[in-house]
Write a protein that holds these residues in place. Structure first.
Motif, PDB file in Angstrom:
ATOM      1  N   PHE A  31      -8.699  -6.324   0.608  1.00  0.00           N
ATOM      2  CA  PHE A  31      -9.106  -5.184  -0.208  1.00  0.00           C
ATOM      3  C   PHE A  31      -8.063  -4.063  -0.124  1.00  0.00           C
ATOM      4  O   PHE A  31      -7.662  -3.491  -1.140  1.00  0.00           O
ATOM      5  CB  PHE A  31     -10.472  -4.667   0.237  1.00  0.00           C
ATOM      6  CG  PHE A  31     -10.857  -3.384  -0.429  1.00  0.00           C
ATOM      7  CD1 PHE A  31     -11.336  -3.386  -1.725  1.00  0.00           C
ATOM      8  CD2 PHE A  31     -10.723  -2.175   0.236  1.00  0.00           C
ATOM      9  CE1 PHE A  31     -11.679  -2.192  -2.355  1.00  0.00           C
ATOM     10  CE2 PHE A  31     -11.061  -0.987  -0.376  1.00  0.00           C
ATOM     11  CZ  PHE A  31     -11.551  -0.988  -1.679  1.00  0.00           C
ATOM     12  N   LEU A  32      -7.636  -3.735   1.084  1.00  0.00           N
ATOM     13  CA  LEU A  32      -6.650  -2.674   1.263  1.00  0.00           C
ATOM     14  C   LEU A  32      -5.328  -3.041   0.601  1.00  0.00           C
ATOM     15  O   LEU A  32      -4.687  -2.200  -0.035  1.00  0.00           O
ATOM     16  CB  LEU A  32      -6.443  -2.388   2.752  1.00  0.00           C
ATOM     17  CG  LEU A  32      -7.631  -1.771   3.477  1.00  0.00           C
ATOM     18  CD1 LEU A  32      -7.378  -1.763   4.977  1.00  0.00           C
ATOM     19  CD2 LEU A  32      -7.914  -0.372   2.967  1.00  0.00           C
ATOM     20  N   ALA A  33      -4.930  -4.294   0.725  1.00  0.00           N
ATOM     21  CA  ALA A  33      -3.669  -4.743   0.141  1.00  0.00           C
ATOM     22  C   ALA A  33      -3.719  -4.690  -1.387  1.00  0.00           C
ATOM     23  O   ALA A  33      -2.719  -4.371  -2.030  1.00  0.00           O
ATOM     24  CB  ALA A  33      -3.343  -6.149   0.614  1.00  0.00           C
ATOM     25  N   ASN A  37      -0.880   0.149  -3.676  1.00  0.00           N
ATOM     26  CA  ASN A  37      -0.037   0.980  -4.543  1.00  0.00           C
ATOM     27  C   ASN A  37      -0.663   2.333  -4.834  1.00  0.00           C
ATOM     28  O   ASN A  37       0.012   3.242  -5.309  1.00  0.00           O
ATOM     29  CB  ASN A  37       0.259   0.249  -5.851  1.00  0.00           C
ATOM     30  CG  ASN A  37       1.113  -0.975  -5.623  1.00  0.00           C
ATOM     31  OD1 ASN A  37       1.961  -0.974  -4.736  1.00  0.00           O
ATOM     32  ND2 ASN A  37       0.885  -2.009  -6.386  1.00  0.00           N
ATOM     33  N   ILE A  38      -1.948   2.476  -4.562  1.00  0.00           N
ATOM     34  CA  ILE A  38      -2.643   3.734  -4.796  1.00  0.00           C
ATOM     35  C   ILE A  38      -2.275   4.761  -3.728  1.00  0.00           C
ATOM     36  O   ILE A  38      -2.148   5.945  -4.010  1.00  0.00           O
ATOM     37  CB  ILE A  38      -4.174   3.515  -4.805  1.00  0.00           C
ATOM     38  CG1 ILE A  38      -4.571   2.634  -5.978  1.00  0.00           C
ATOM     39  CG2 ILE A  38      -4.925   4.837  -4.853  1.00  0.00           C
ATOM     40  CD1 ILE A  38      -6.024   2.203  -5.954  1.00  0.00           C
ATOM     41  N   SER A  39      -2.096   4.274  -2.516  1.00  0.00           N
ATOM     42  CA  SER A  39      -1.898   5.197  -1.406  1.00  0.00           C
ATOM     43  C   SER A  39      -1.114   4.538  -0.286  1.00  0.00           C
ATOM     44  O   SER A  39      -1.412   3.414   0.108  1.00  0.00           O
ATOM     45  CB  SER A  39      -3.274   5.625  -0.888  1.00  0.00           C
ATOM     46  OG  SER A  39      -3.180   6.202   0.377  1.00  0.00           O
ATOM     47  N   PRO A  40      -0.137   5.251   0.254  1.00  0.00           N
ATOM     48  CA  PRO A  40       0.582   4.730   1.418  1.00  0.00           C
ATOM     49  C   PRO A  40      -0.347   4.540   2.616  1.00  0.00           C
ATOM     50  O   PRO A  40      -0.105   3.700   3.472  1.00  0.00           O
ATOM     51  CB  PRO A  40       1.637   5.789   1.722  1.00  0.00           C
ATOM     52  CG  PRO A  40       1.627   6.754   0.617  1.00  0.00           C
ATOM     53  CD  PRO A  40       0.408   6.521  -0.212  1.00  0.00           C
ATOM     54  N   THR A  41      -1.420   5.307   2.667  1.00  0.00           N
ATOM     55  CA  THR A  41      -2.380   5.181   3.766  1.00  0.00           C
ATOM     56  C   THR A  41      -3.083   3.830   3.722  1.00  0.00           C
ATOM     57  O   THR A  41      -3.282   3.192   4.764  1.00  0.00           O
ATOM     58  CB  THR A  41      -3.414   6.319   3.700  1.00  0.00           C
ATOM     59  OG1 THR A  41      -2.725   7.565   3.713  1.00  0.00           O
ATOM     60  CG2 THR A  41      -4.379   6.250   4.863  1.00  0.00           C
ATOM     61  N   ARG A  47      -1.612  -2.967   7.125  1.00  0.00           N
ATOM     62  CA  ARG A  47      -0.665  -3.450   8.139  1.00  0.00           C
ATOM     63  C   ARG A  47      -1.251  -3.350   9.543  1.00  0.00           C
ATOM     64  O   ARG A  47      -1.081  -4.267  10.359  1.00  0.00           O
ATOM     65  CB  ARG A  47       0.643  -2.670   8.053  1.00  0.00           C
ATOM     66  CG  ARG A  47       1.456  -3.047   6.851  1.00  0.00           C
ATOM     67  CD  ARG A  47       2.856  -2.467   6.914  1.00  0.00           C
ATOM     68  NE  ARG A  47       3.554  -2.775   5.683  1.00  0.00           N
ATOM     69  CZ  ARG A  47       4.124  -1.881   4.889  1.00  0.00           C
ATOM     70  NH1 ARG A  47       4.081  -0.609   5.209  1.00  0.00           N
ATOM     71  NH2 ARG A  47       4.726  -2.259   3.788  1.00  0.00           N
ATOM     72  N   ILE A  48      -1.928  -2.268   9.820  1.00  0.00           N
ATOM     73  CA  ILE A  48      -2.541  -2.093  11.143  1.00  0.00           C
ATOM     74  C   ILE A  48      -3.580  -3.178  11.390  1.00  0.00           C
ATOM     75  O   ILE A  48      -3.600  -3.812  12.451  1.00  0.00           O
ATOM     76  CB  ILE A  48      -3.163  -0.686  11.272  1.00  0.00           C
ATOM     77  CG1 ILE A  48      -2.062   0.369  11.329  1.00  0.00           C
ATOM     78  CG2 ILE A  48      -4.078  -0.600  12.499  1.00  0.00           C
ATOM     79  CD1 ILE A  48      -2.558   1.785  11.129  1.00  0.00           C
ATOM     80  N   LEU A  49      -4.446  -3.411  10.409  1.00  0.00           N
ATOM     81  CA  LEU A  49      -5.468  -4.445  10.575  1.00  0.00           C
ATOM     82  C   LEU A  49      -4.858  -5.837  10.654  1.00  0.00           C
ATOM     83  O   LEU A  49      -5.378  -6.706  11.353  1.00  0.00           O
ATOM     84  CB  LEU A  49      -6.502  -4.366   9.449  1.00  0.00           C
ATOM     85  CG  LEU A  49      -7.436  -3.153   9.502  1.00  0.00           C
ATOM     86  CD1 LEU A  49      -8.415  -3.197   8.346  1.00  0.00           C
ATOM     87  CD2 LEU A  49      -8.169  -3.080  10.830  1.00  0.00           C
TER      88      LEU A  49
END
Length: 75
Positions: A31-33, A37-41, A47-49
């Motif tokens: 989901f985050l991936a 492109n919406i947010s560097p966060t 990447r952290i997960l």
């Protein structure tokens, strides 16, 4: 996801089902991936997960075998 992962890696491991943690981590990373492109966060969180997933399961997350509707190639 961080709390579940920390619990799994602690002496409370028996409180977290391994298969469910695996599936939830992969779904969240995916989901985050998809939205990186919406947010560097969001990209950093993915990447952290991914690093946490690797630390727990000693392999890269396989994002190909997720429920329908989730389709992304993230590395």
């Amino acid at each position: 996801m961080l709390v579940l992962s920390a619990t799994y890696m602690s002496s409370l491991r028996e409180l977290v089902d391994t298969e469910i943690l695996d599936r939830l981590l992969r779904r969240t990373i995916c989901f985050l991936a998809q939205n990186e492109n919406i947010s560097p966060t969001l990209r950093a969180d993915a990447r952290i997960l991914t690093e946490i997933y690797h630390k727990i399961f000693d392999k890269e997350p396989d994002l190909r075998n997720l429920p329908p509707g989730i389709n992304v190639n993230y590395r």
